[in-house]
Design a protein around this motif. Sequence first.
Motif, short mmCIF file in Angstrom:
data_model
loop_
_atom_site.label_atom_id
_atom_site.label_comp_id
_atom_site.label_asym_id
_atom_site.label_seq_id
_atom_site.Cartn_x
_atom_site.Cartn_y
_atom_site.Cartn_z
N ASP A 138 2.34 10.33 7.80
CA ASP A 138 3.54 10.48 6.97
C ASP A 138 4.09 9.12 6.54
O ASP A 138 5.27 8.81 6.72
CB ASP A 138 4.60 11.27 7.74
N ILE A 139 3.22 8.30 5.96
CA ILE A 139 3.57 6.93 5.59
C ILE A 139 4.18 6.89 4.19
O ILE A 139 3.63 7.47 3.25
CB ILE A 139 2.32 6.03 5.64
N ASP A 140 5.30 6.20 4.07
CA ASP A 140 5.89 5.93 2.76
C ASP A 140 5.16 4.78 2.09
O ASP A 140 4.64 4.93 0.99
CB ASP A 140 7.37 5.60 2.92
N VAL B 157 7.07 -1.09 12.77
CA VAL B 157 7.08 0.28 12.27
C VAL B 157 8.54 0.69 12.12
O VAL B 157 9.28 0.72 13.10
CB VAL B 157 6.33 1.24 13.20
N ASP B 158 8.95 0.95 10.89
CA ASP B 158 10.35 1.27 10.59
C ASP B 158 11.28 0.22 11.17
O ASP B 158 12.28 0.53 11.84
CB ASP B 158 10.70 2.67 11.09
N ASP B 159 10.92 -1.05 10.96
CA ASP B 159 11.71 -2.22 11.35
C ASP B 159 11.74 -2.46 12.86
O ASP B 159 12.50 -3.31 13.33
CB ASP B 159 13.15 -2.12 10.84
N ILE C 50 5.15 -1.32 8.49
CA ILE C 50 4.80 0.06 8.19
C ILE C 50 6.09 0.87 8.09
O ILE C 50 6.92 0.83 9.01
CB ILE C 50 3.88 0.64 9.28
N TYR C 51 6.26 1.59 6.99
CA TYR C 51 7.46 2.38 6.77
C TYR C 51 7.07 3.85 6.61
O TYR C 51 6.26 4.19 5.74
CB TYR C 51 8.21 1.89 5.53
N PHE D 109 0.86 -1.18 0.00
CA PHE D 109 0.00 0.00 0.00
C PHE D 109 0.90 1.23 0.00
O PHE D 109 1.68 1.44 0.93
CB PHE D 109 -0.91 0.03 1.22
N GLY D 110 0.80 2.04 -1.04
CA GLY D 110 1.60 3.26 -1.11
C GLY D 110 1.02 4.35 -0.23
O GLY D 110 -0.20 4.51 -0.11
N GLY D 111 1.90 5.13 0.39
CA GLY D 111 1.44 6.19 1.28
C GLY D 111 0.59 7.22 0.57
O GLY D 111 -0.40 7.71 1.11
#
Length: 785
Positions: free
Chosen positions: A145-147, A128-130, A171-172, A69-71
């Motif tokens: 602010d999701i990438d 979230v961010d690894d 989630i990145y 899923f693109g931000g």
Amino acid sequence: MAKRHLGSAVYIAGLGIALACSGALTPSAHAQTPRPISGQPEAGTPEILVTARRRAEDPQNVPIALTVFGGAELDKQNVFTIDQLQRQAPSLQIIGNNPRNTNINIRGLGANIGLQNDGLENGVGVYVDDVYYARTGQATFDLIDIDHIELLRGPQGTLFGKNTTAGALSIYTREPSFEPDVRADATVGSRGSYQVRGSASAPLSDSVAIRLSAAQTSHEGYVFNTASGRRINDYNNFSVRGQVLAELGNVKIRLIGDYGRQHEDGYAPVNTGIAAERATPAGVTSVIPNGITLRASRAGYVLPAIDPFSRKVDLDVTPQARMEQGGGSAKVDWTLPNHILTSITAYRFWNWSPRNDADGTSLPILTAAYNESKQTQFTQEFRFASAGKHTIDYVIGAFYFHQSLDSHNLTSYGSAAPIWLLGADNPRNQAALNGFAVTGDSTLRTNSYAAFGQATWNISARLALTVGARYTNETKDGTFVQTVAGASLATLSPADQAIAVATRAAFGAPNAYDIHTNESNLSGQANLSYRFSDTVLGYATFARGYKSGGLTLTNVAANVPKTIAPESIDHYEIGLKTRTADHVATLNLAAFWTIDRNYQATISDPFRTTTYVSNVGAVRSRGVEIEGTVAPVTGLTAYGSLTYLDASYRSFKDSPCPIENVATTCDLSGRVLPGAPKWSAALGGEYSRPVSGKVSAYIGGDYSYRSGIFFAANLSKYSYIPGYSLVNARVGARIGEKLDLSLWARNLFDQHYYTVLQPGAFNTGLITGYLGDPRVVGVTGRVHF
């Protein structure tokens, strides 16, 4: 012991960061590869690169079931929570009655729906961010602010930090950029809804950049409390995140700190019906004893009319929930010749403090009923990975996880408790229950160590074999202490004192125990992929998954085991990923068959006001998934997905029976698994067209469907949630990527549906449920420069 382990891990993490920084001989100008931001690209544009295998790859080249899923697409569709995300991912189920009791399942597996148990791990890992989030409540904040987001289905233990048996939700967020970047949006809508979000990024030098993101979301209550004259079940979320990115020669350092807060008057169920009868196995029916109608009559209480979608309740205690979370992480990537060494160090906290009206009436039956939690966690992960494409590509790593979780439970009884619970309001019963309080305090300390690795042998340009393994050692130490307090019984006669003491003991007695587990396990997977052409990839996977055992940290009957055995998963999957040569369309298929032995289920005992966790035997999840995207003409993009799921108990012979059954235990073997819809589908798209210069008008919509499910683990017919469809729509105009103004509607047709449905407190026959959100219409303005 835990403190010594924690201190050692912190030292190792600090040493790794120091060594990495020592390799940065000279700063250099930033040279970042641009990352696309759309998950459903138009023809000719590049797809998002995913890191499901710990290297940047086109998702169509990754031989696993994966949805991206693109931000930017999530922003366009006004998706800002993971609960909304499941509407576009049919294999993802997110079910719960509040953030603490939210369960995330993939293909029907992950966690048995119902109340969360502190002593259990989740089968679906949230990152979230690894950084691994140990409690699902940590993931129920706004997405800002999701990438992009990656949904991986099936066991993922050979590459991810914490063992995840059903899948992973990664989630990145957007990284700081070395070009000024400002994004903001504001929303106002019906039912008092508003949202303000913003992010800004800028360079501090040629090698250091920062980013700040924040969001505030609110809406008025969707339920009206007639007792207080106030609206409840509102939403009020604030989130903020700050980042620093430093690129120093061959070392990249990303520091992240975040904080989130939710303060709400919420999570009250509505009355949905009354169960009047129960039946024996032979089919003989009888009236449910001491039912809700009889209790209300003797208490002089007029039950509200059963009209759930009038969205009214009658409560003397205003439900509230206060939740806070936050933390910080440091990720260091050290580029070496043909390799990358990665260190991820993180600390997080999560606090949950609710207040509930557990009796569901405006009578002072229960004056307090809540379970508070305070959790902290520390994680350290090291990875050493080959870079580039070689005959053999590999990743090896180590992971450490420490968790400290303290919970405080209080149940106190009021002046209406004697007549409601005991059937008579007399001085003896008043002395026994009015003001009587039961307190339960539990602690959990978890230490988990793991070593993992995965290697891909590129046998030829078309054929590749991937194998991976993971060794895990995990200890859990728990304590539980229950205490009771009440008014003095000295004014009663000795005979009445004895009866009052026995009455209190039936509702709560002092209890205490310590418990410990220590487990080790070797799990792994093998995956064979074959590229039939440049645009068609097939794969087959076998994985042996593992979910650690757990502890029961609550007051349970003496015959209920206080340790829960680990789950063992055998997973088989075949899949096909296809794409047209011009990238106009993709079509992916997957078929899976999963056997989960020693399945850990949350059991609600209808004859005791308690829940506990038990191994119920085995469950099976099998099915087929189809998903695709298409961009046939300029300006038009569309997506679709369909999941058929057959998930069932294969062995569950001693389940507590539901309220409608007189028997003590029931055999649910062969019955459907709760929370697992047989059919799920999602369909949507958007069409935009230039109207003047850089101005484009657009229209878009999203449709989702889920067939009916049972909510209760014992498959009570009163917990059956009928299937439903939801439609979201939007129309607006854009000026390039700079400005977007839209009018939108969620639940456009105001569909009535339940998210939770179950028998209420005290086994009275009252059925309660949590309602899905009603229609909300709003306007959003978005800028990016």
